[in-house]
Design a protein around this motif. Structure first.
Motif, PDB file in Angstrom:
ATOM      1  N   THR A  22      54.559  45.907  36.473  1.00  0.00           N
ATOM      2  CA  THR A  22      54.306  44.412  36.992  1.00  0.00           C
ATOM      3  C   THR A  22      53.917  44.349  38.436  1.00  0.00           C
ATOM      4  N   GLY A  23      52.948  43.408  38.707  1.00  0.00           N
ATOM      5  CA  GLY A  23      52.423  42.970  40.038  1.00  0.00           C
ATOM      6  C   GLY A  23      52.878  41.536  40.301  1.00  0.00           C
ATOM      7  N   TYR A  24      52.563  41.080  41.583  1.00  0.00           N
ATOM      8  CA  TYR A  24      52.909  39.765  41.964  1.00  0.00           C
ATOM      9  C   TYR A  24      51.595  39.207  42.652  1.00  0.00           C
ATOM     10  N   ASP A  25      51.208  38.048  42.228  1.00  0.00           N
ATOM     11  CA  ASP A  25      50.121  37.194  43.116  1.00  0.00           C
ATOM     12  C   ASP A  25      51.078  36.026  43.548  1.00  0.00           C
ATOM     13  N   GLY A  26      51.480  36.186  44.732  1.00  0.00           N
ATOM     14  CA  GLY A  26      52.418  35.094  45.179  1.00  0.00           C
ATOM     15  C   GLY A  26      53.495  35.213  44.212  1.00  0.00           C
ATOM     16  N   MET A  27      53.947  33.971  43.857  1.00  0.00           N
ATOM     17  CA  MET A  27      55.061  33.830  43.054  1.00  0.00           C
ATOM     18  C   MET A  27      54.754  34.204  41.534  1.00  0.00           C
ATOM     19  N   PHE A  32      50.926  44.267  33.572  1.00  0.00           N
ATOM     20  CA  PHE A  32      50.008  45.276  33.197  1.00  0.00           C
ATOM     21  C   PHE A  32      50.430  46.200  32.005  1.00  0.00           C
ATOM     22  N   LEU A  33      49.639  46.815  31.336  1.00  0.00           N
ATOM     23  CA  LEU A  33      49.723  47.855  30.401  1.00  0.00           C
ATOM     24  C   LEU A  33      48.587  49.019  30.537  1.00  0.00           C
ATOM     25  N   VAL A  34      49.086  50.213  30.837  1.00  0.00           N
ATOM     26  CA  VAL A  34      48.071  51.331  31.206  1.00  0.00           C
ATOM     27  C   VAL A  34      48.103  51.985  29.938  1.00  0.00           C
ATOM     28  N   ALA A  72      41.293  41.062  39.764  1.00  0.00           N
ATOM     29  CA  ALA A  72      40.297  40.157  40.591  1.00  0.00           C
ATOM     30  C   ALA A  72      39.373  39.727  39.527  1.00  0.00           C
ATOM     31  N   HIS A  73      38.788  40.353  38.571  1.00  0.00           N
ATOM     32  CA  HIS A  73      37.630  40.162  37.722  1.00  0.00           C
ATOM     33  C   HIS A  73      38.131  39.427  36.553  1.00  0.00           C
ATOM     34  N   ARG A  74      39.277  39.641  35.901  1.00  0.00           N
ATOM     35  CA  ARG A  74      39.801  39.218  34.718  1.00  0.00           C
ATOM     36  C   ARG A  74      41.092  38.232  34.996  1.00  0.00           C
ATOM     37  N   ARG A  75      41.345  37.684  36.078  1.00  0.00           N
ATOM     38  CA  ARG A  75      42.572  37.015  36.193  1.00  0.00           C
ATOM     39  C   ARG A  75      43.402  36.760  34.883  1.00  0.00           C
ATOM     40  N   GLY A  76      44.822  36.673  35.100  1.00  0.00           N
ATOM     41  CA  GLY A  76      45.371  36.608  33.912  1.00  0.00           C
ATOM     42  C   GLY A  76      47.085  36.971  34.178  1.00  0.00           C
ATOM     43  N   ASN A  77      47.801  36.641  33.119  1.00  0.00           N
ATOM     44  CA  ASN A  77      49.075  37.297  33.573  1.00  0.00           C
ATOM     45  C   ASN A  77      49.386  38.487  32.470  1.00  0.00           C
ATOM     46  N   ASN A  78      48.646  38.933  31.816  1.00  0.00           N
ATOM     47  CA  ASN A  78      48.910  40.121  30.831  1.00  0.00           C
ATOM     48  C   ASN A  78      47.500  40.746  30.865  1.00  0.00           C
ATOM     49  N   LEU A  79      47.484  42.186  31.378  1.00  0.00           N
ATOM     50  CA  LEU A  79      46.086  42.873  31.438  1.00  0.00           C
ATOM     51  C   LEU A  79      46.415  44.214  30.961  1.00  0.00           C
ATOM     52  N   THR A  80      45.369  44.922  30.238  1.00  0.00           N
ATOM     53  CA  THR A  80      45.582  46.108  29.618  1.00  0.00           C
ATOM     54  C   THR A  80      44.591  46.902  30.479  1.00  0.00           C
ATOM     55  N   LEU A  81      45.023  47.948  31.091  1.00  0.00           N
ATOM     56  CA  LEU A  81      43.885  49.075  31.733  1.00  0.00           C
ATOM     57  C   LEU A  81      43.678  50.047  30.789  1.00  0.00           C
TER      58      LEU A  81
END
Length: 87
Positions: A22-27, A32-34, A72-81
């Motif tokens: 996980t990461g945090y953008d403010g609160m 993330f899933l790699v 930065a490109h795909r803003r969202g709260n669940n991202l797969t790398l």
């Protein structure tokens, strides 16, 4: 806001053969899933927990940089790398 990674915990997702963190953008928490293939695990379908977590730990700063770019490109709260995010 800037994405930060104050929590060093990560877990292996056996079903998806990937590492979660996980990461945090403010609160706001960003999950993330790699994928194992992105971690350099050539046989992603048979990638082990130990191998994936070890690869994640060895490349943590690179993974966090890729996660920040993806966010930065795909803003969202669940991202797969995927491997593409590391090029």
């Amino acid at each position: 806001m800037t994405l930060i990674f104050p929590n060093r915990s990560r877990t292996f997702d056996e079903t998806r053969k990937a590492v979660r963190f996980t990461g945090y953008d403010g609160m706001f928490e960003v999950r993330f899933l790699v994928e194992a293939a992105a971690l350099g695990q050539s046989a992603a379908a048979s990638a082990s927990e130990l191998a994936c977590l070890g690869a994640f730990d060895a490349a943590r700063s690179t993974i966090q940089e890729a996660a920040s770019r993806a966010y930065a490109h795909r803003r969202g709260n669940n991202l797969t790398l995927t491997a593409r995010d590391f090029r």
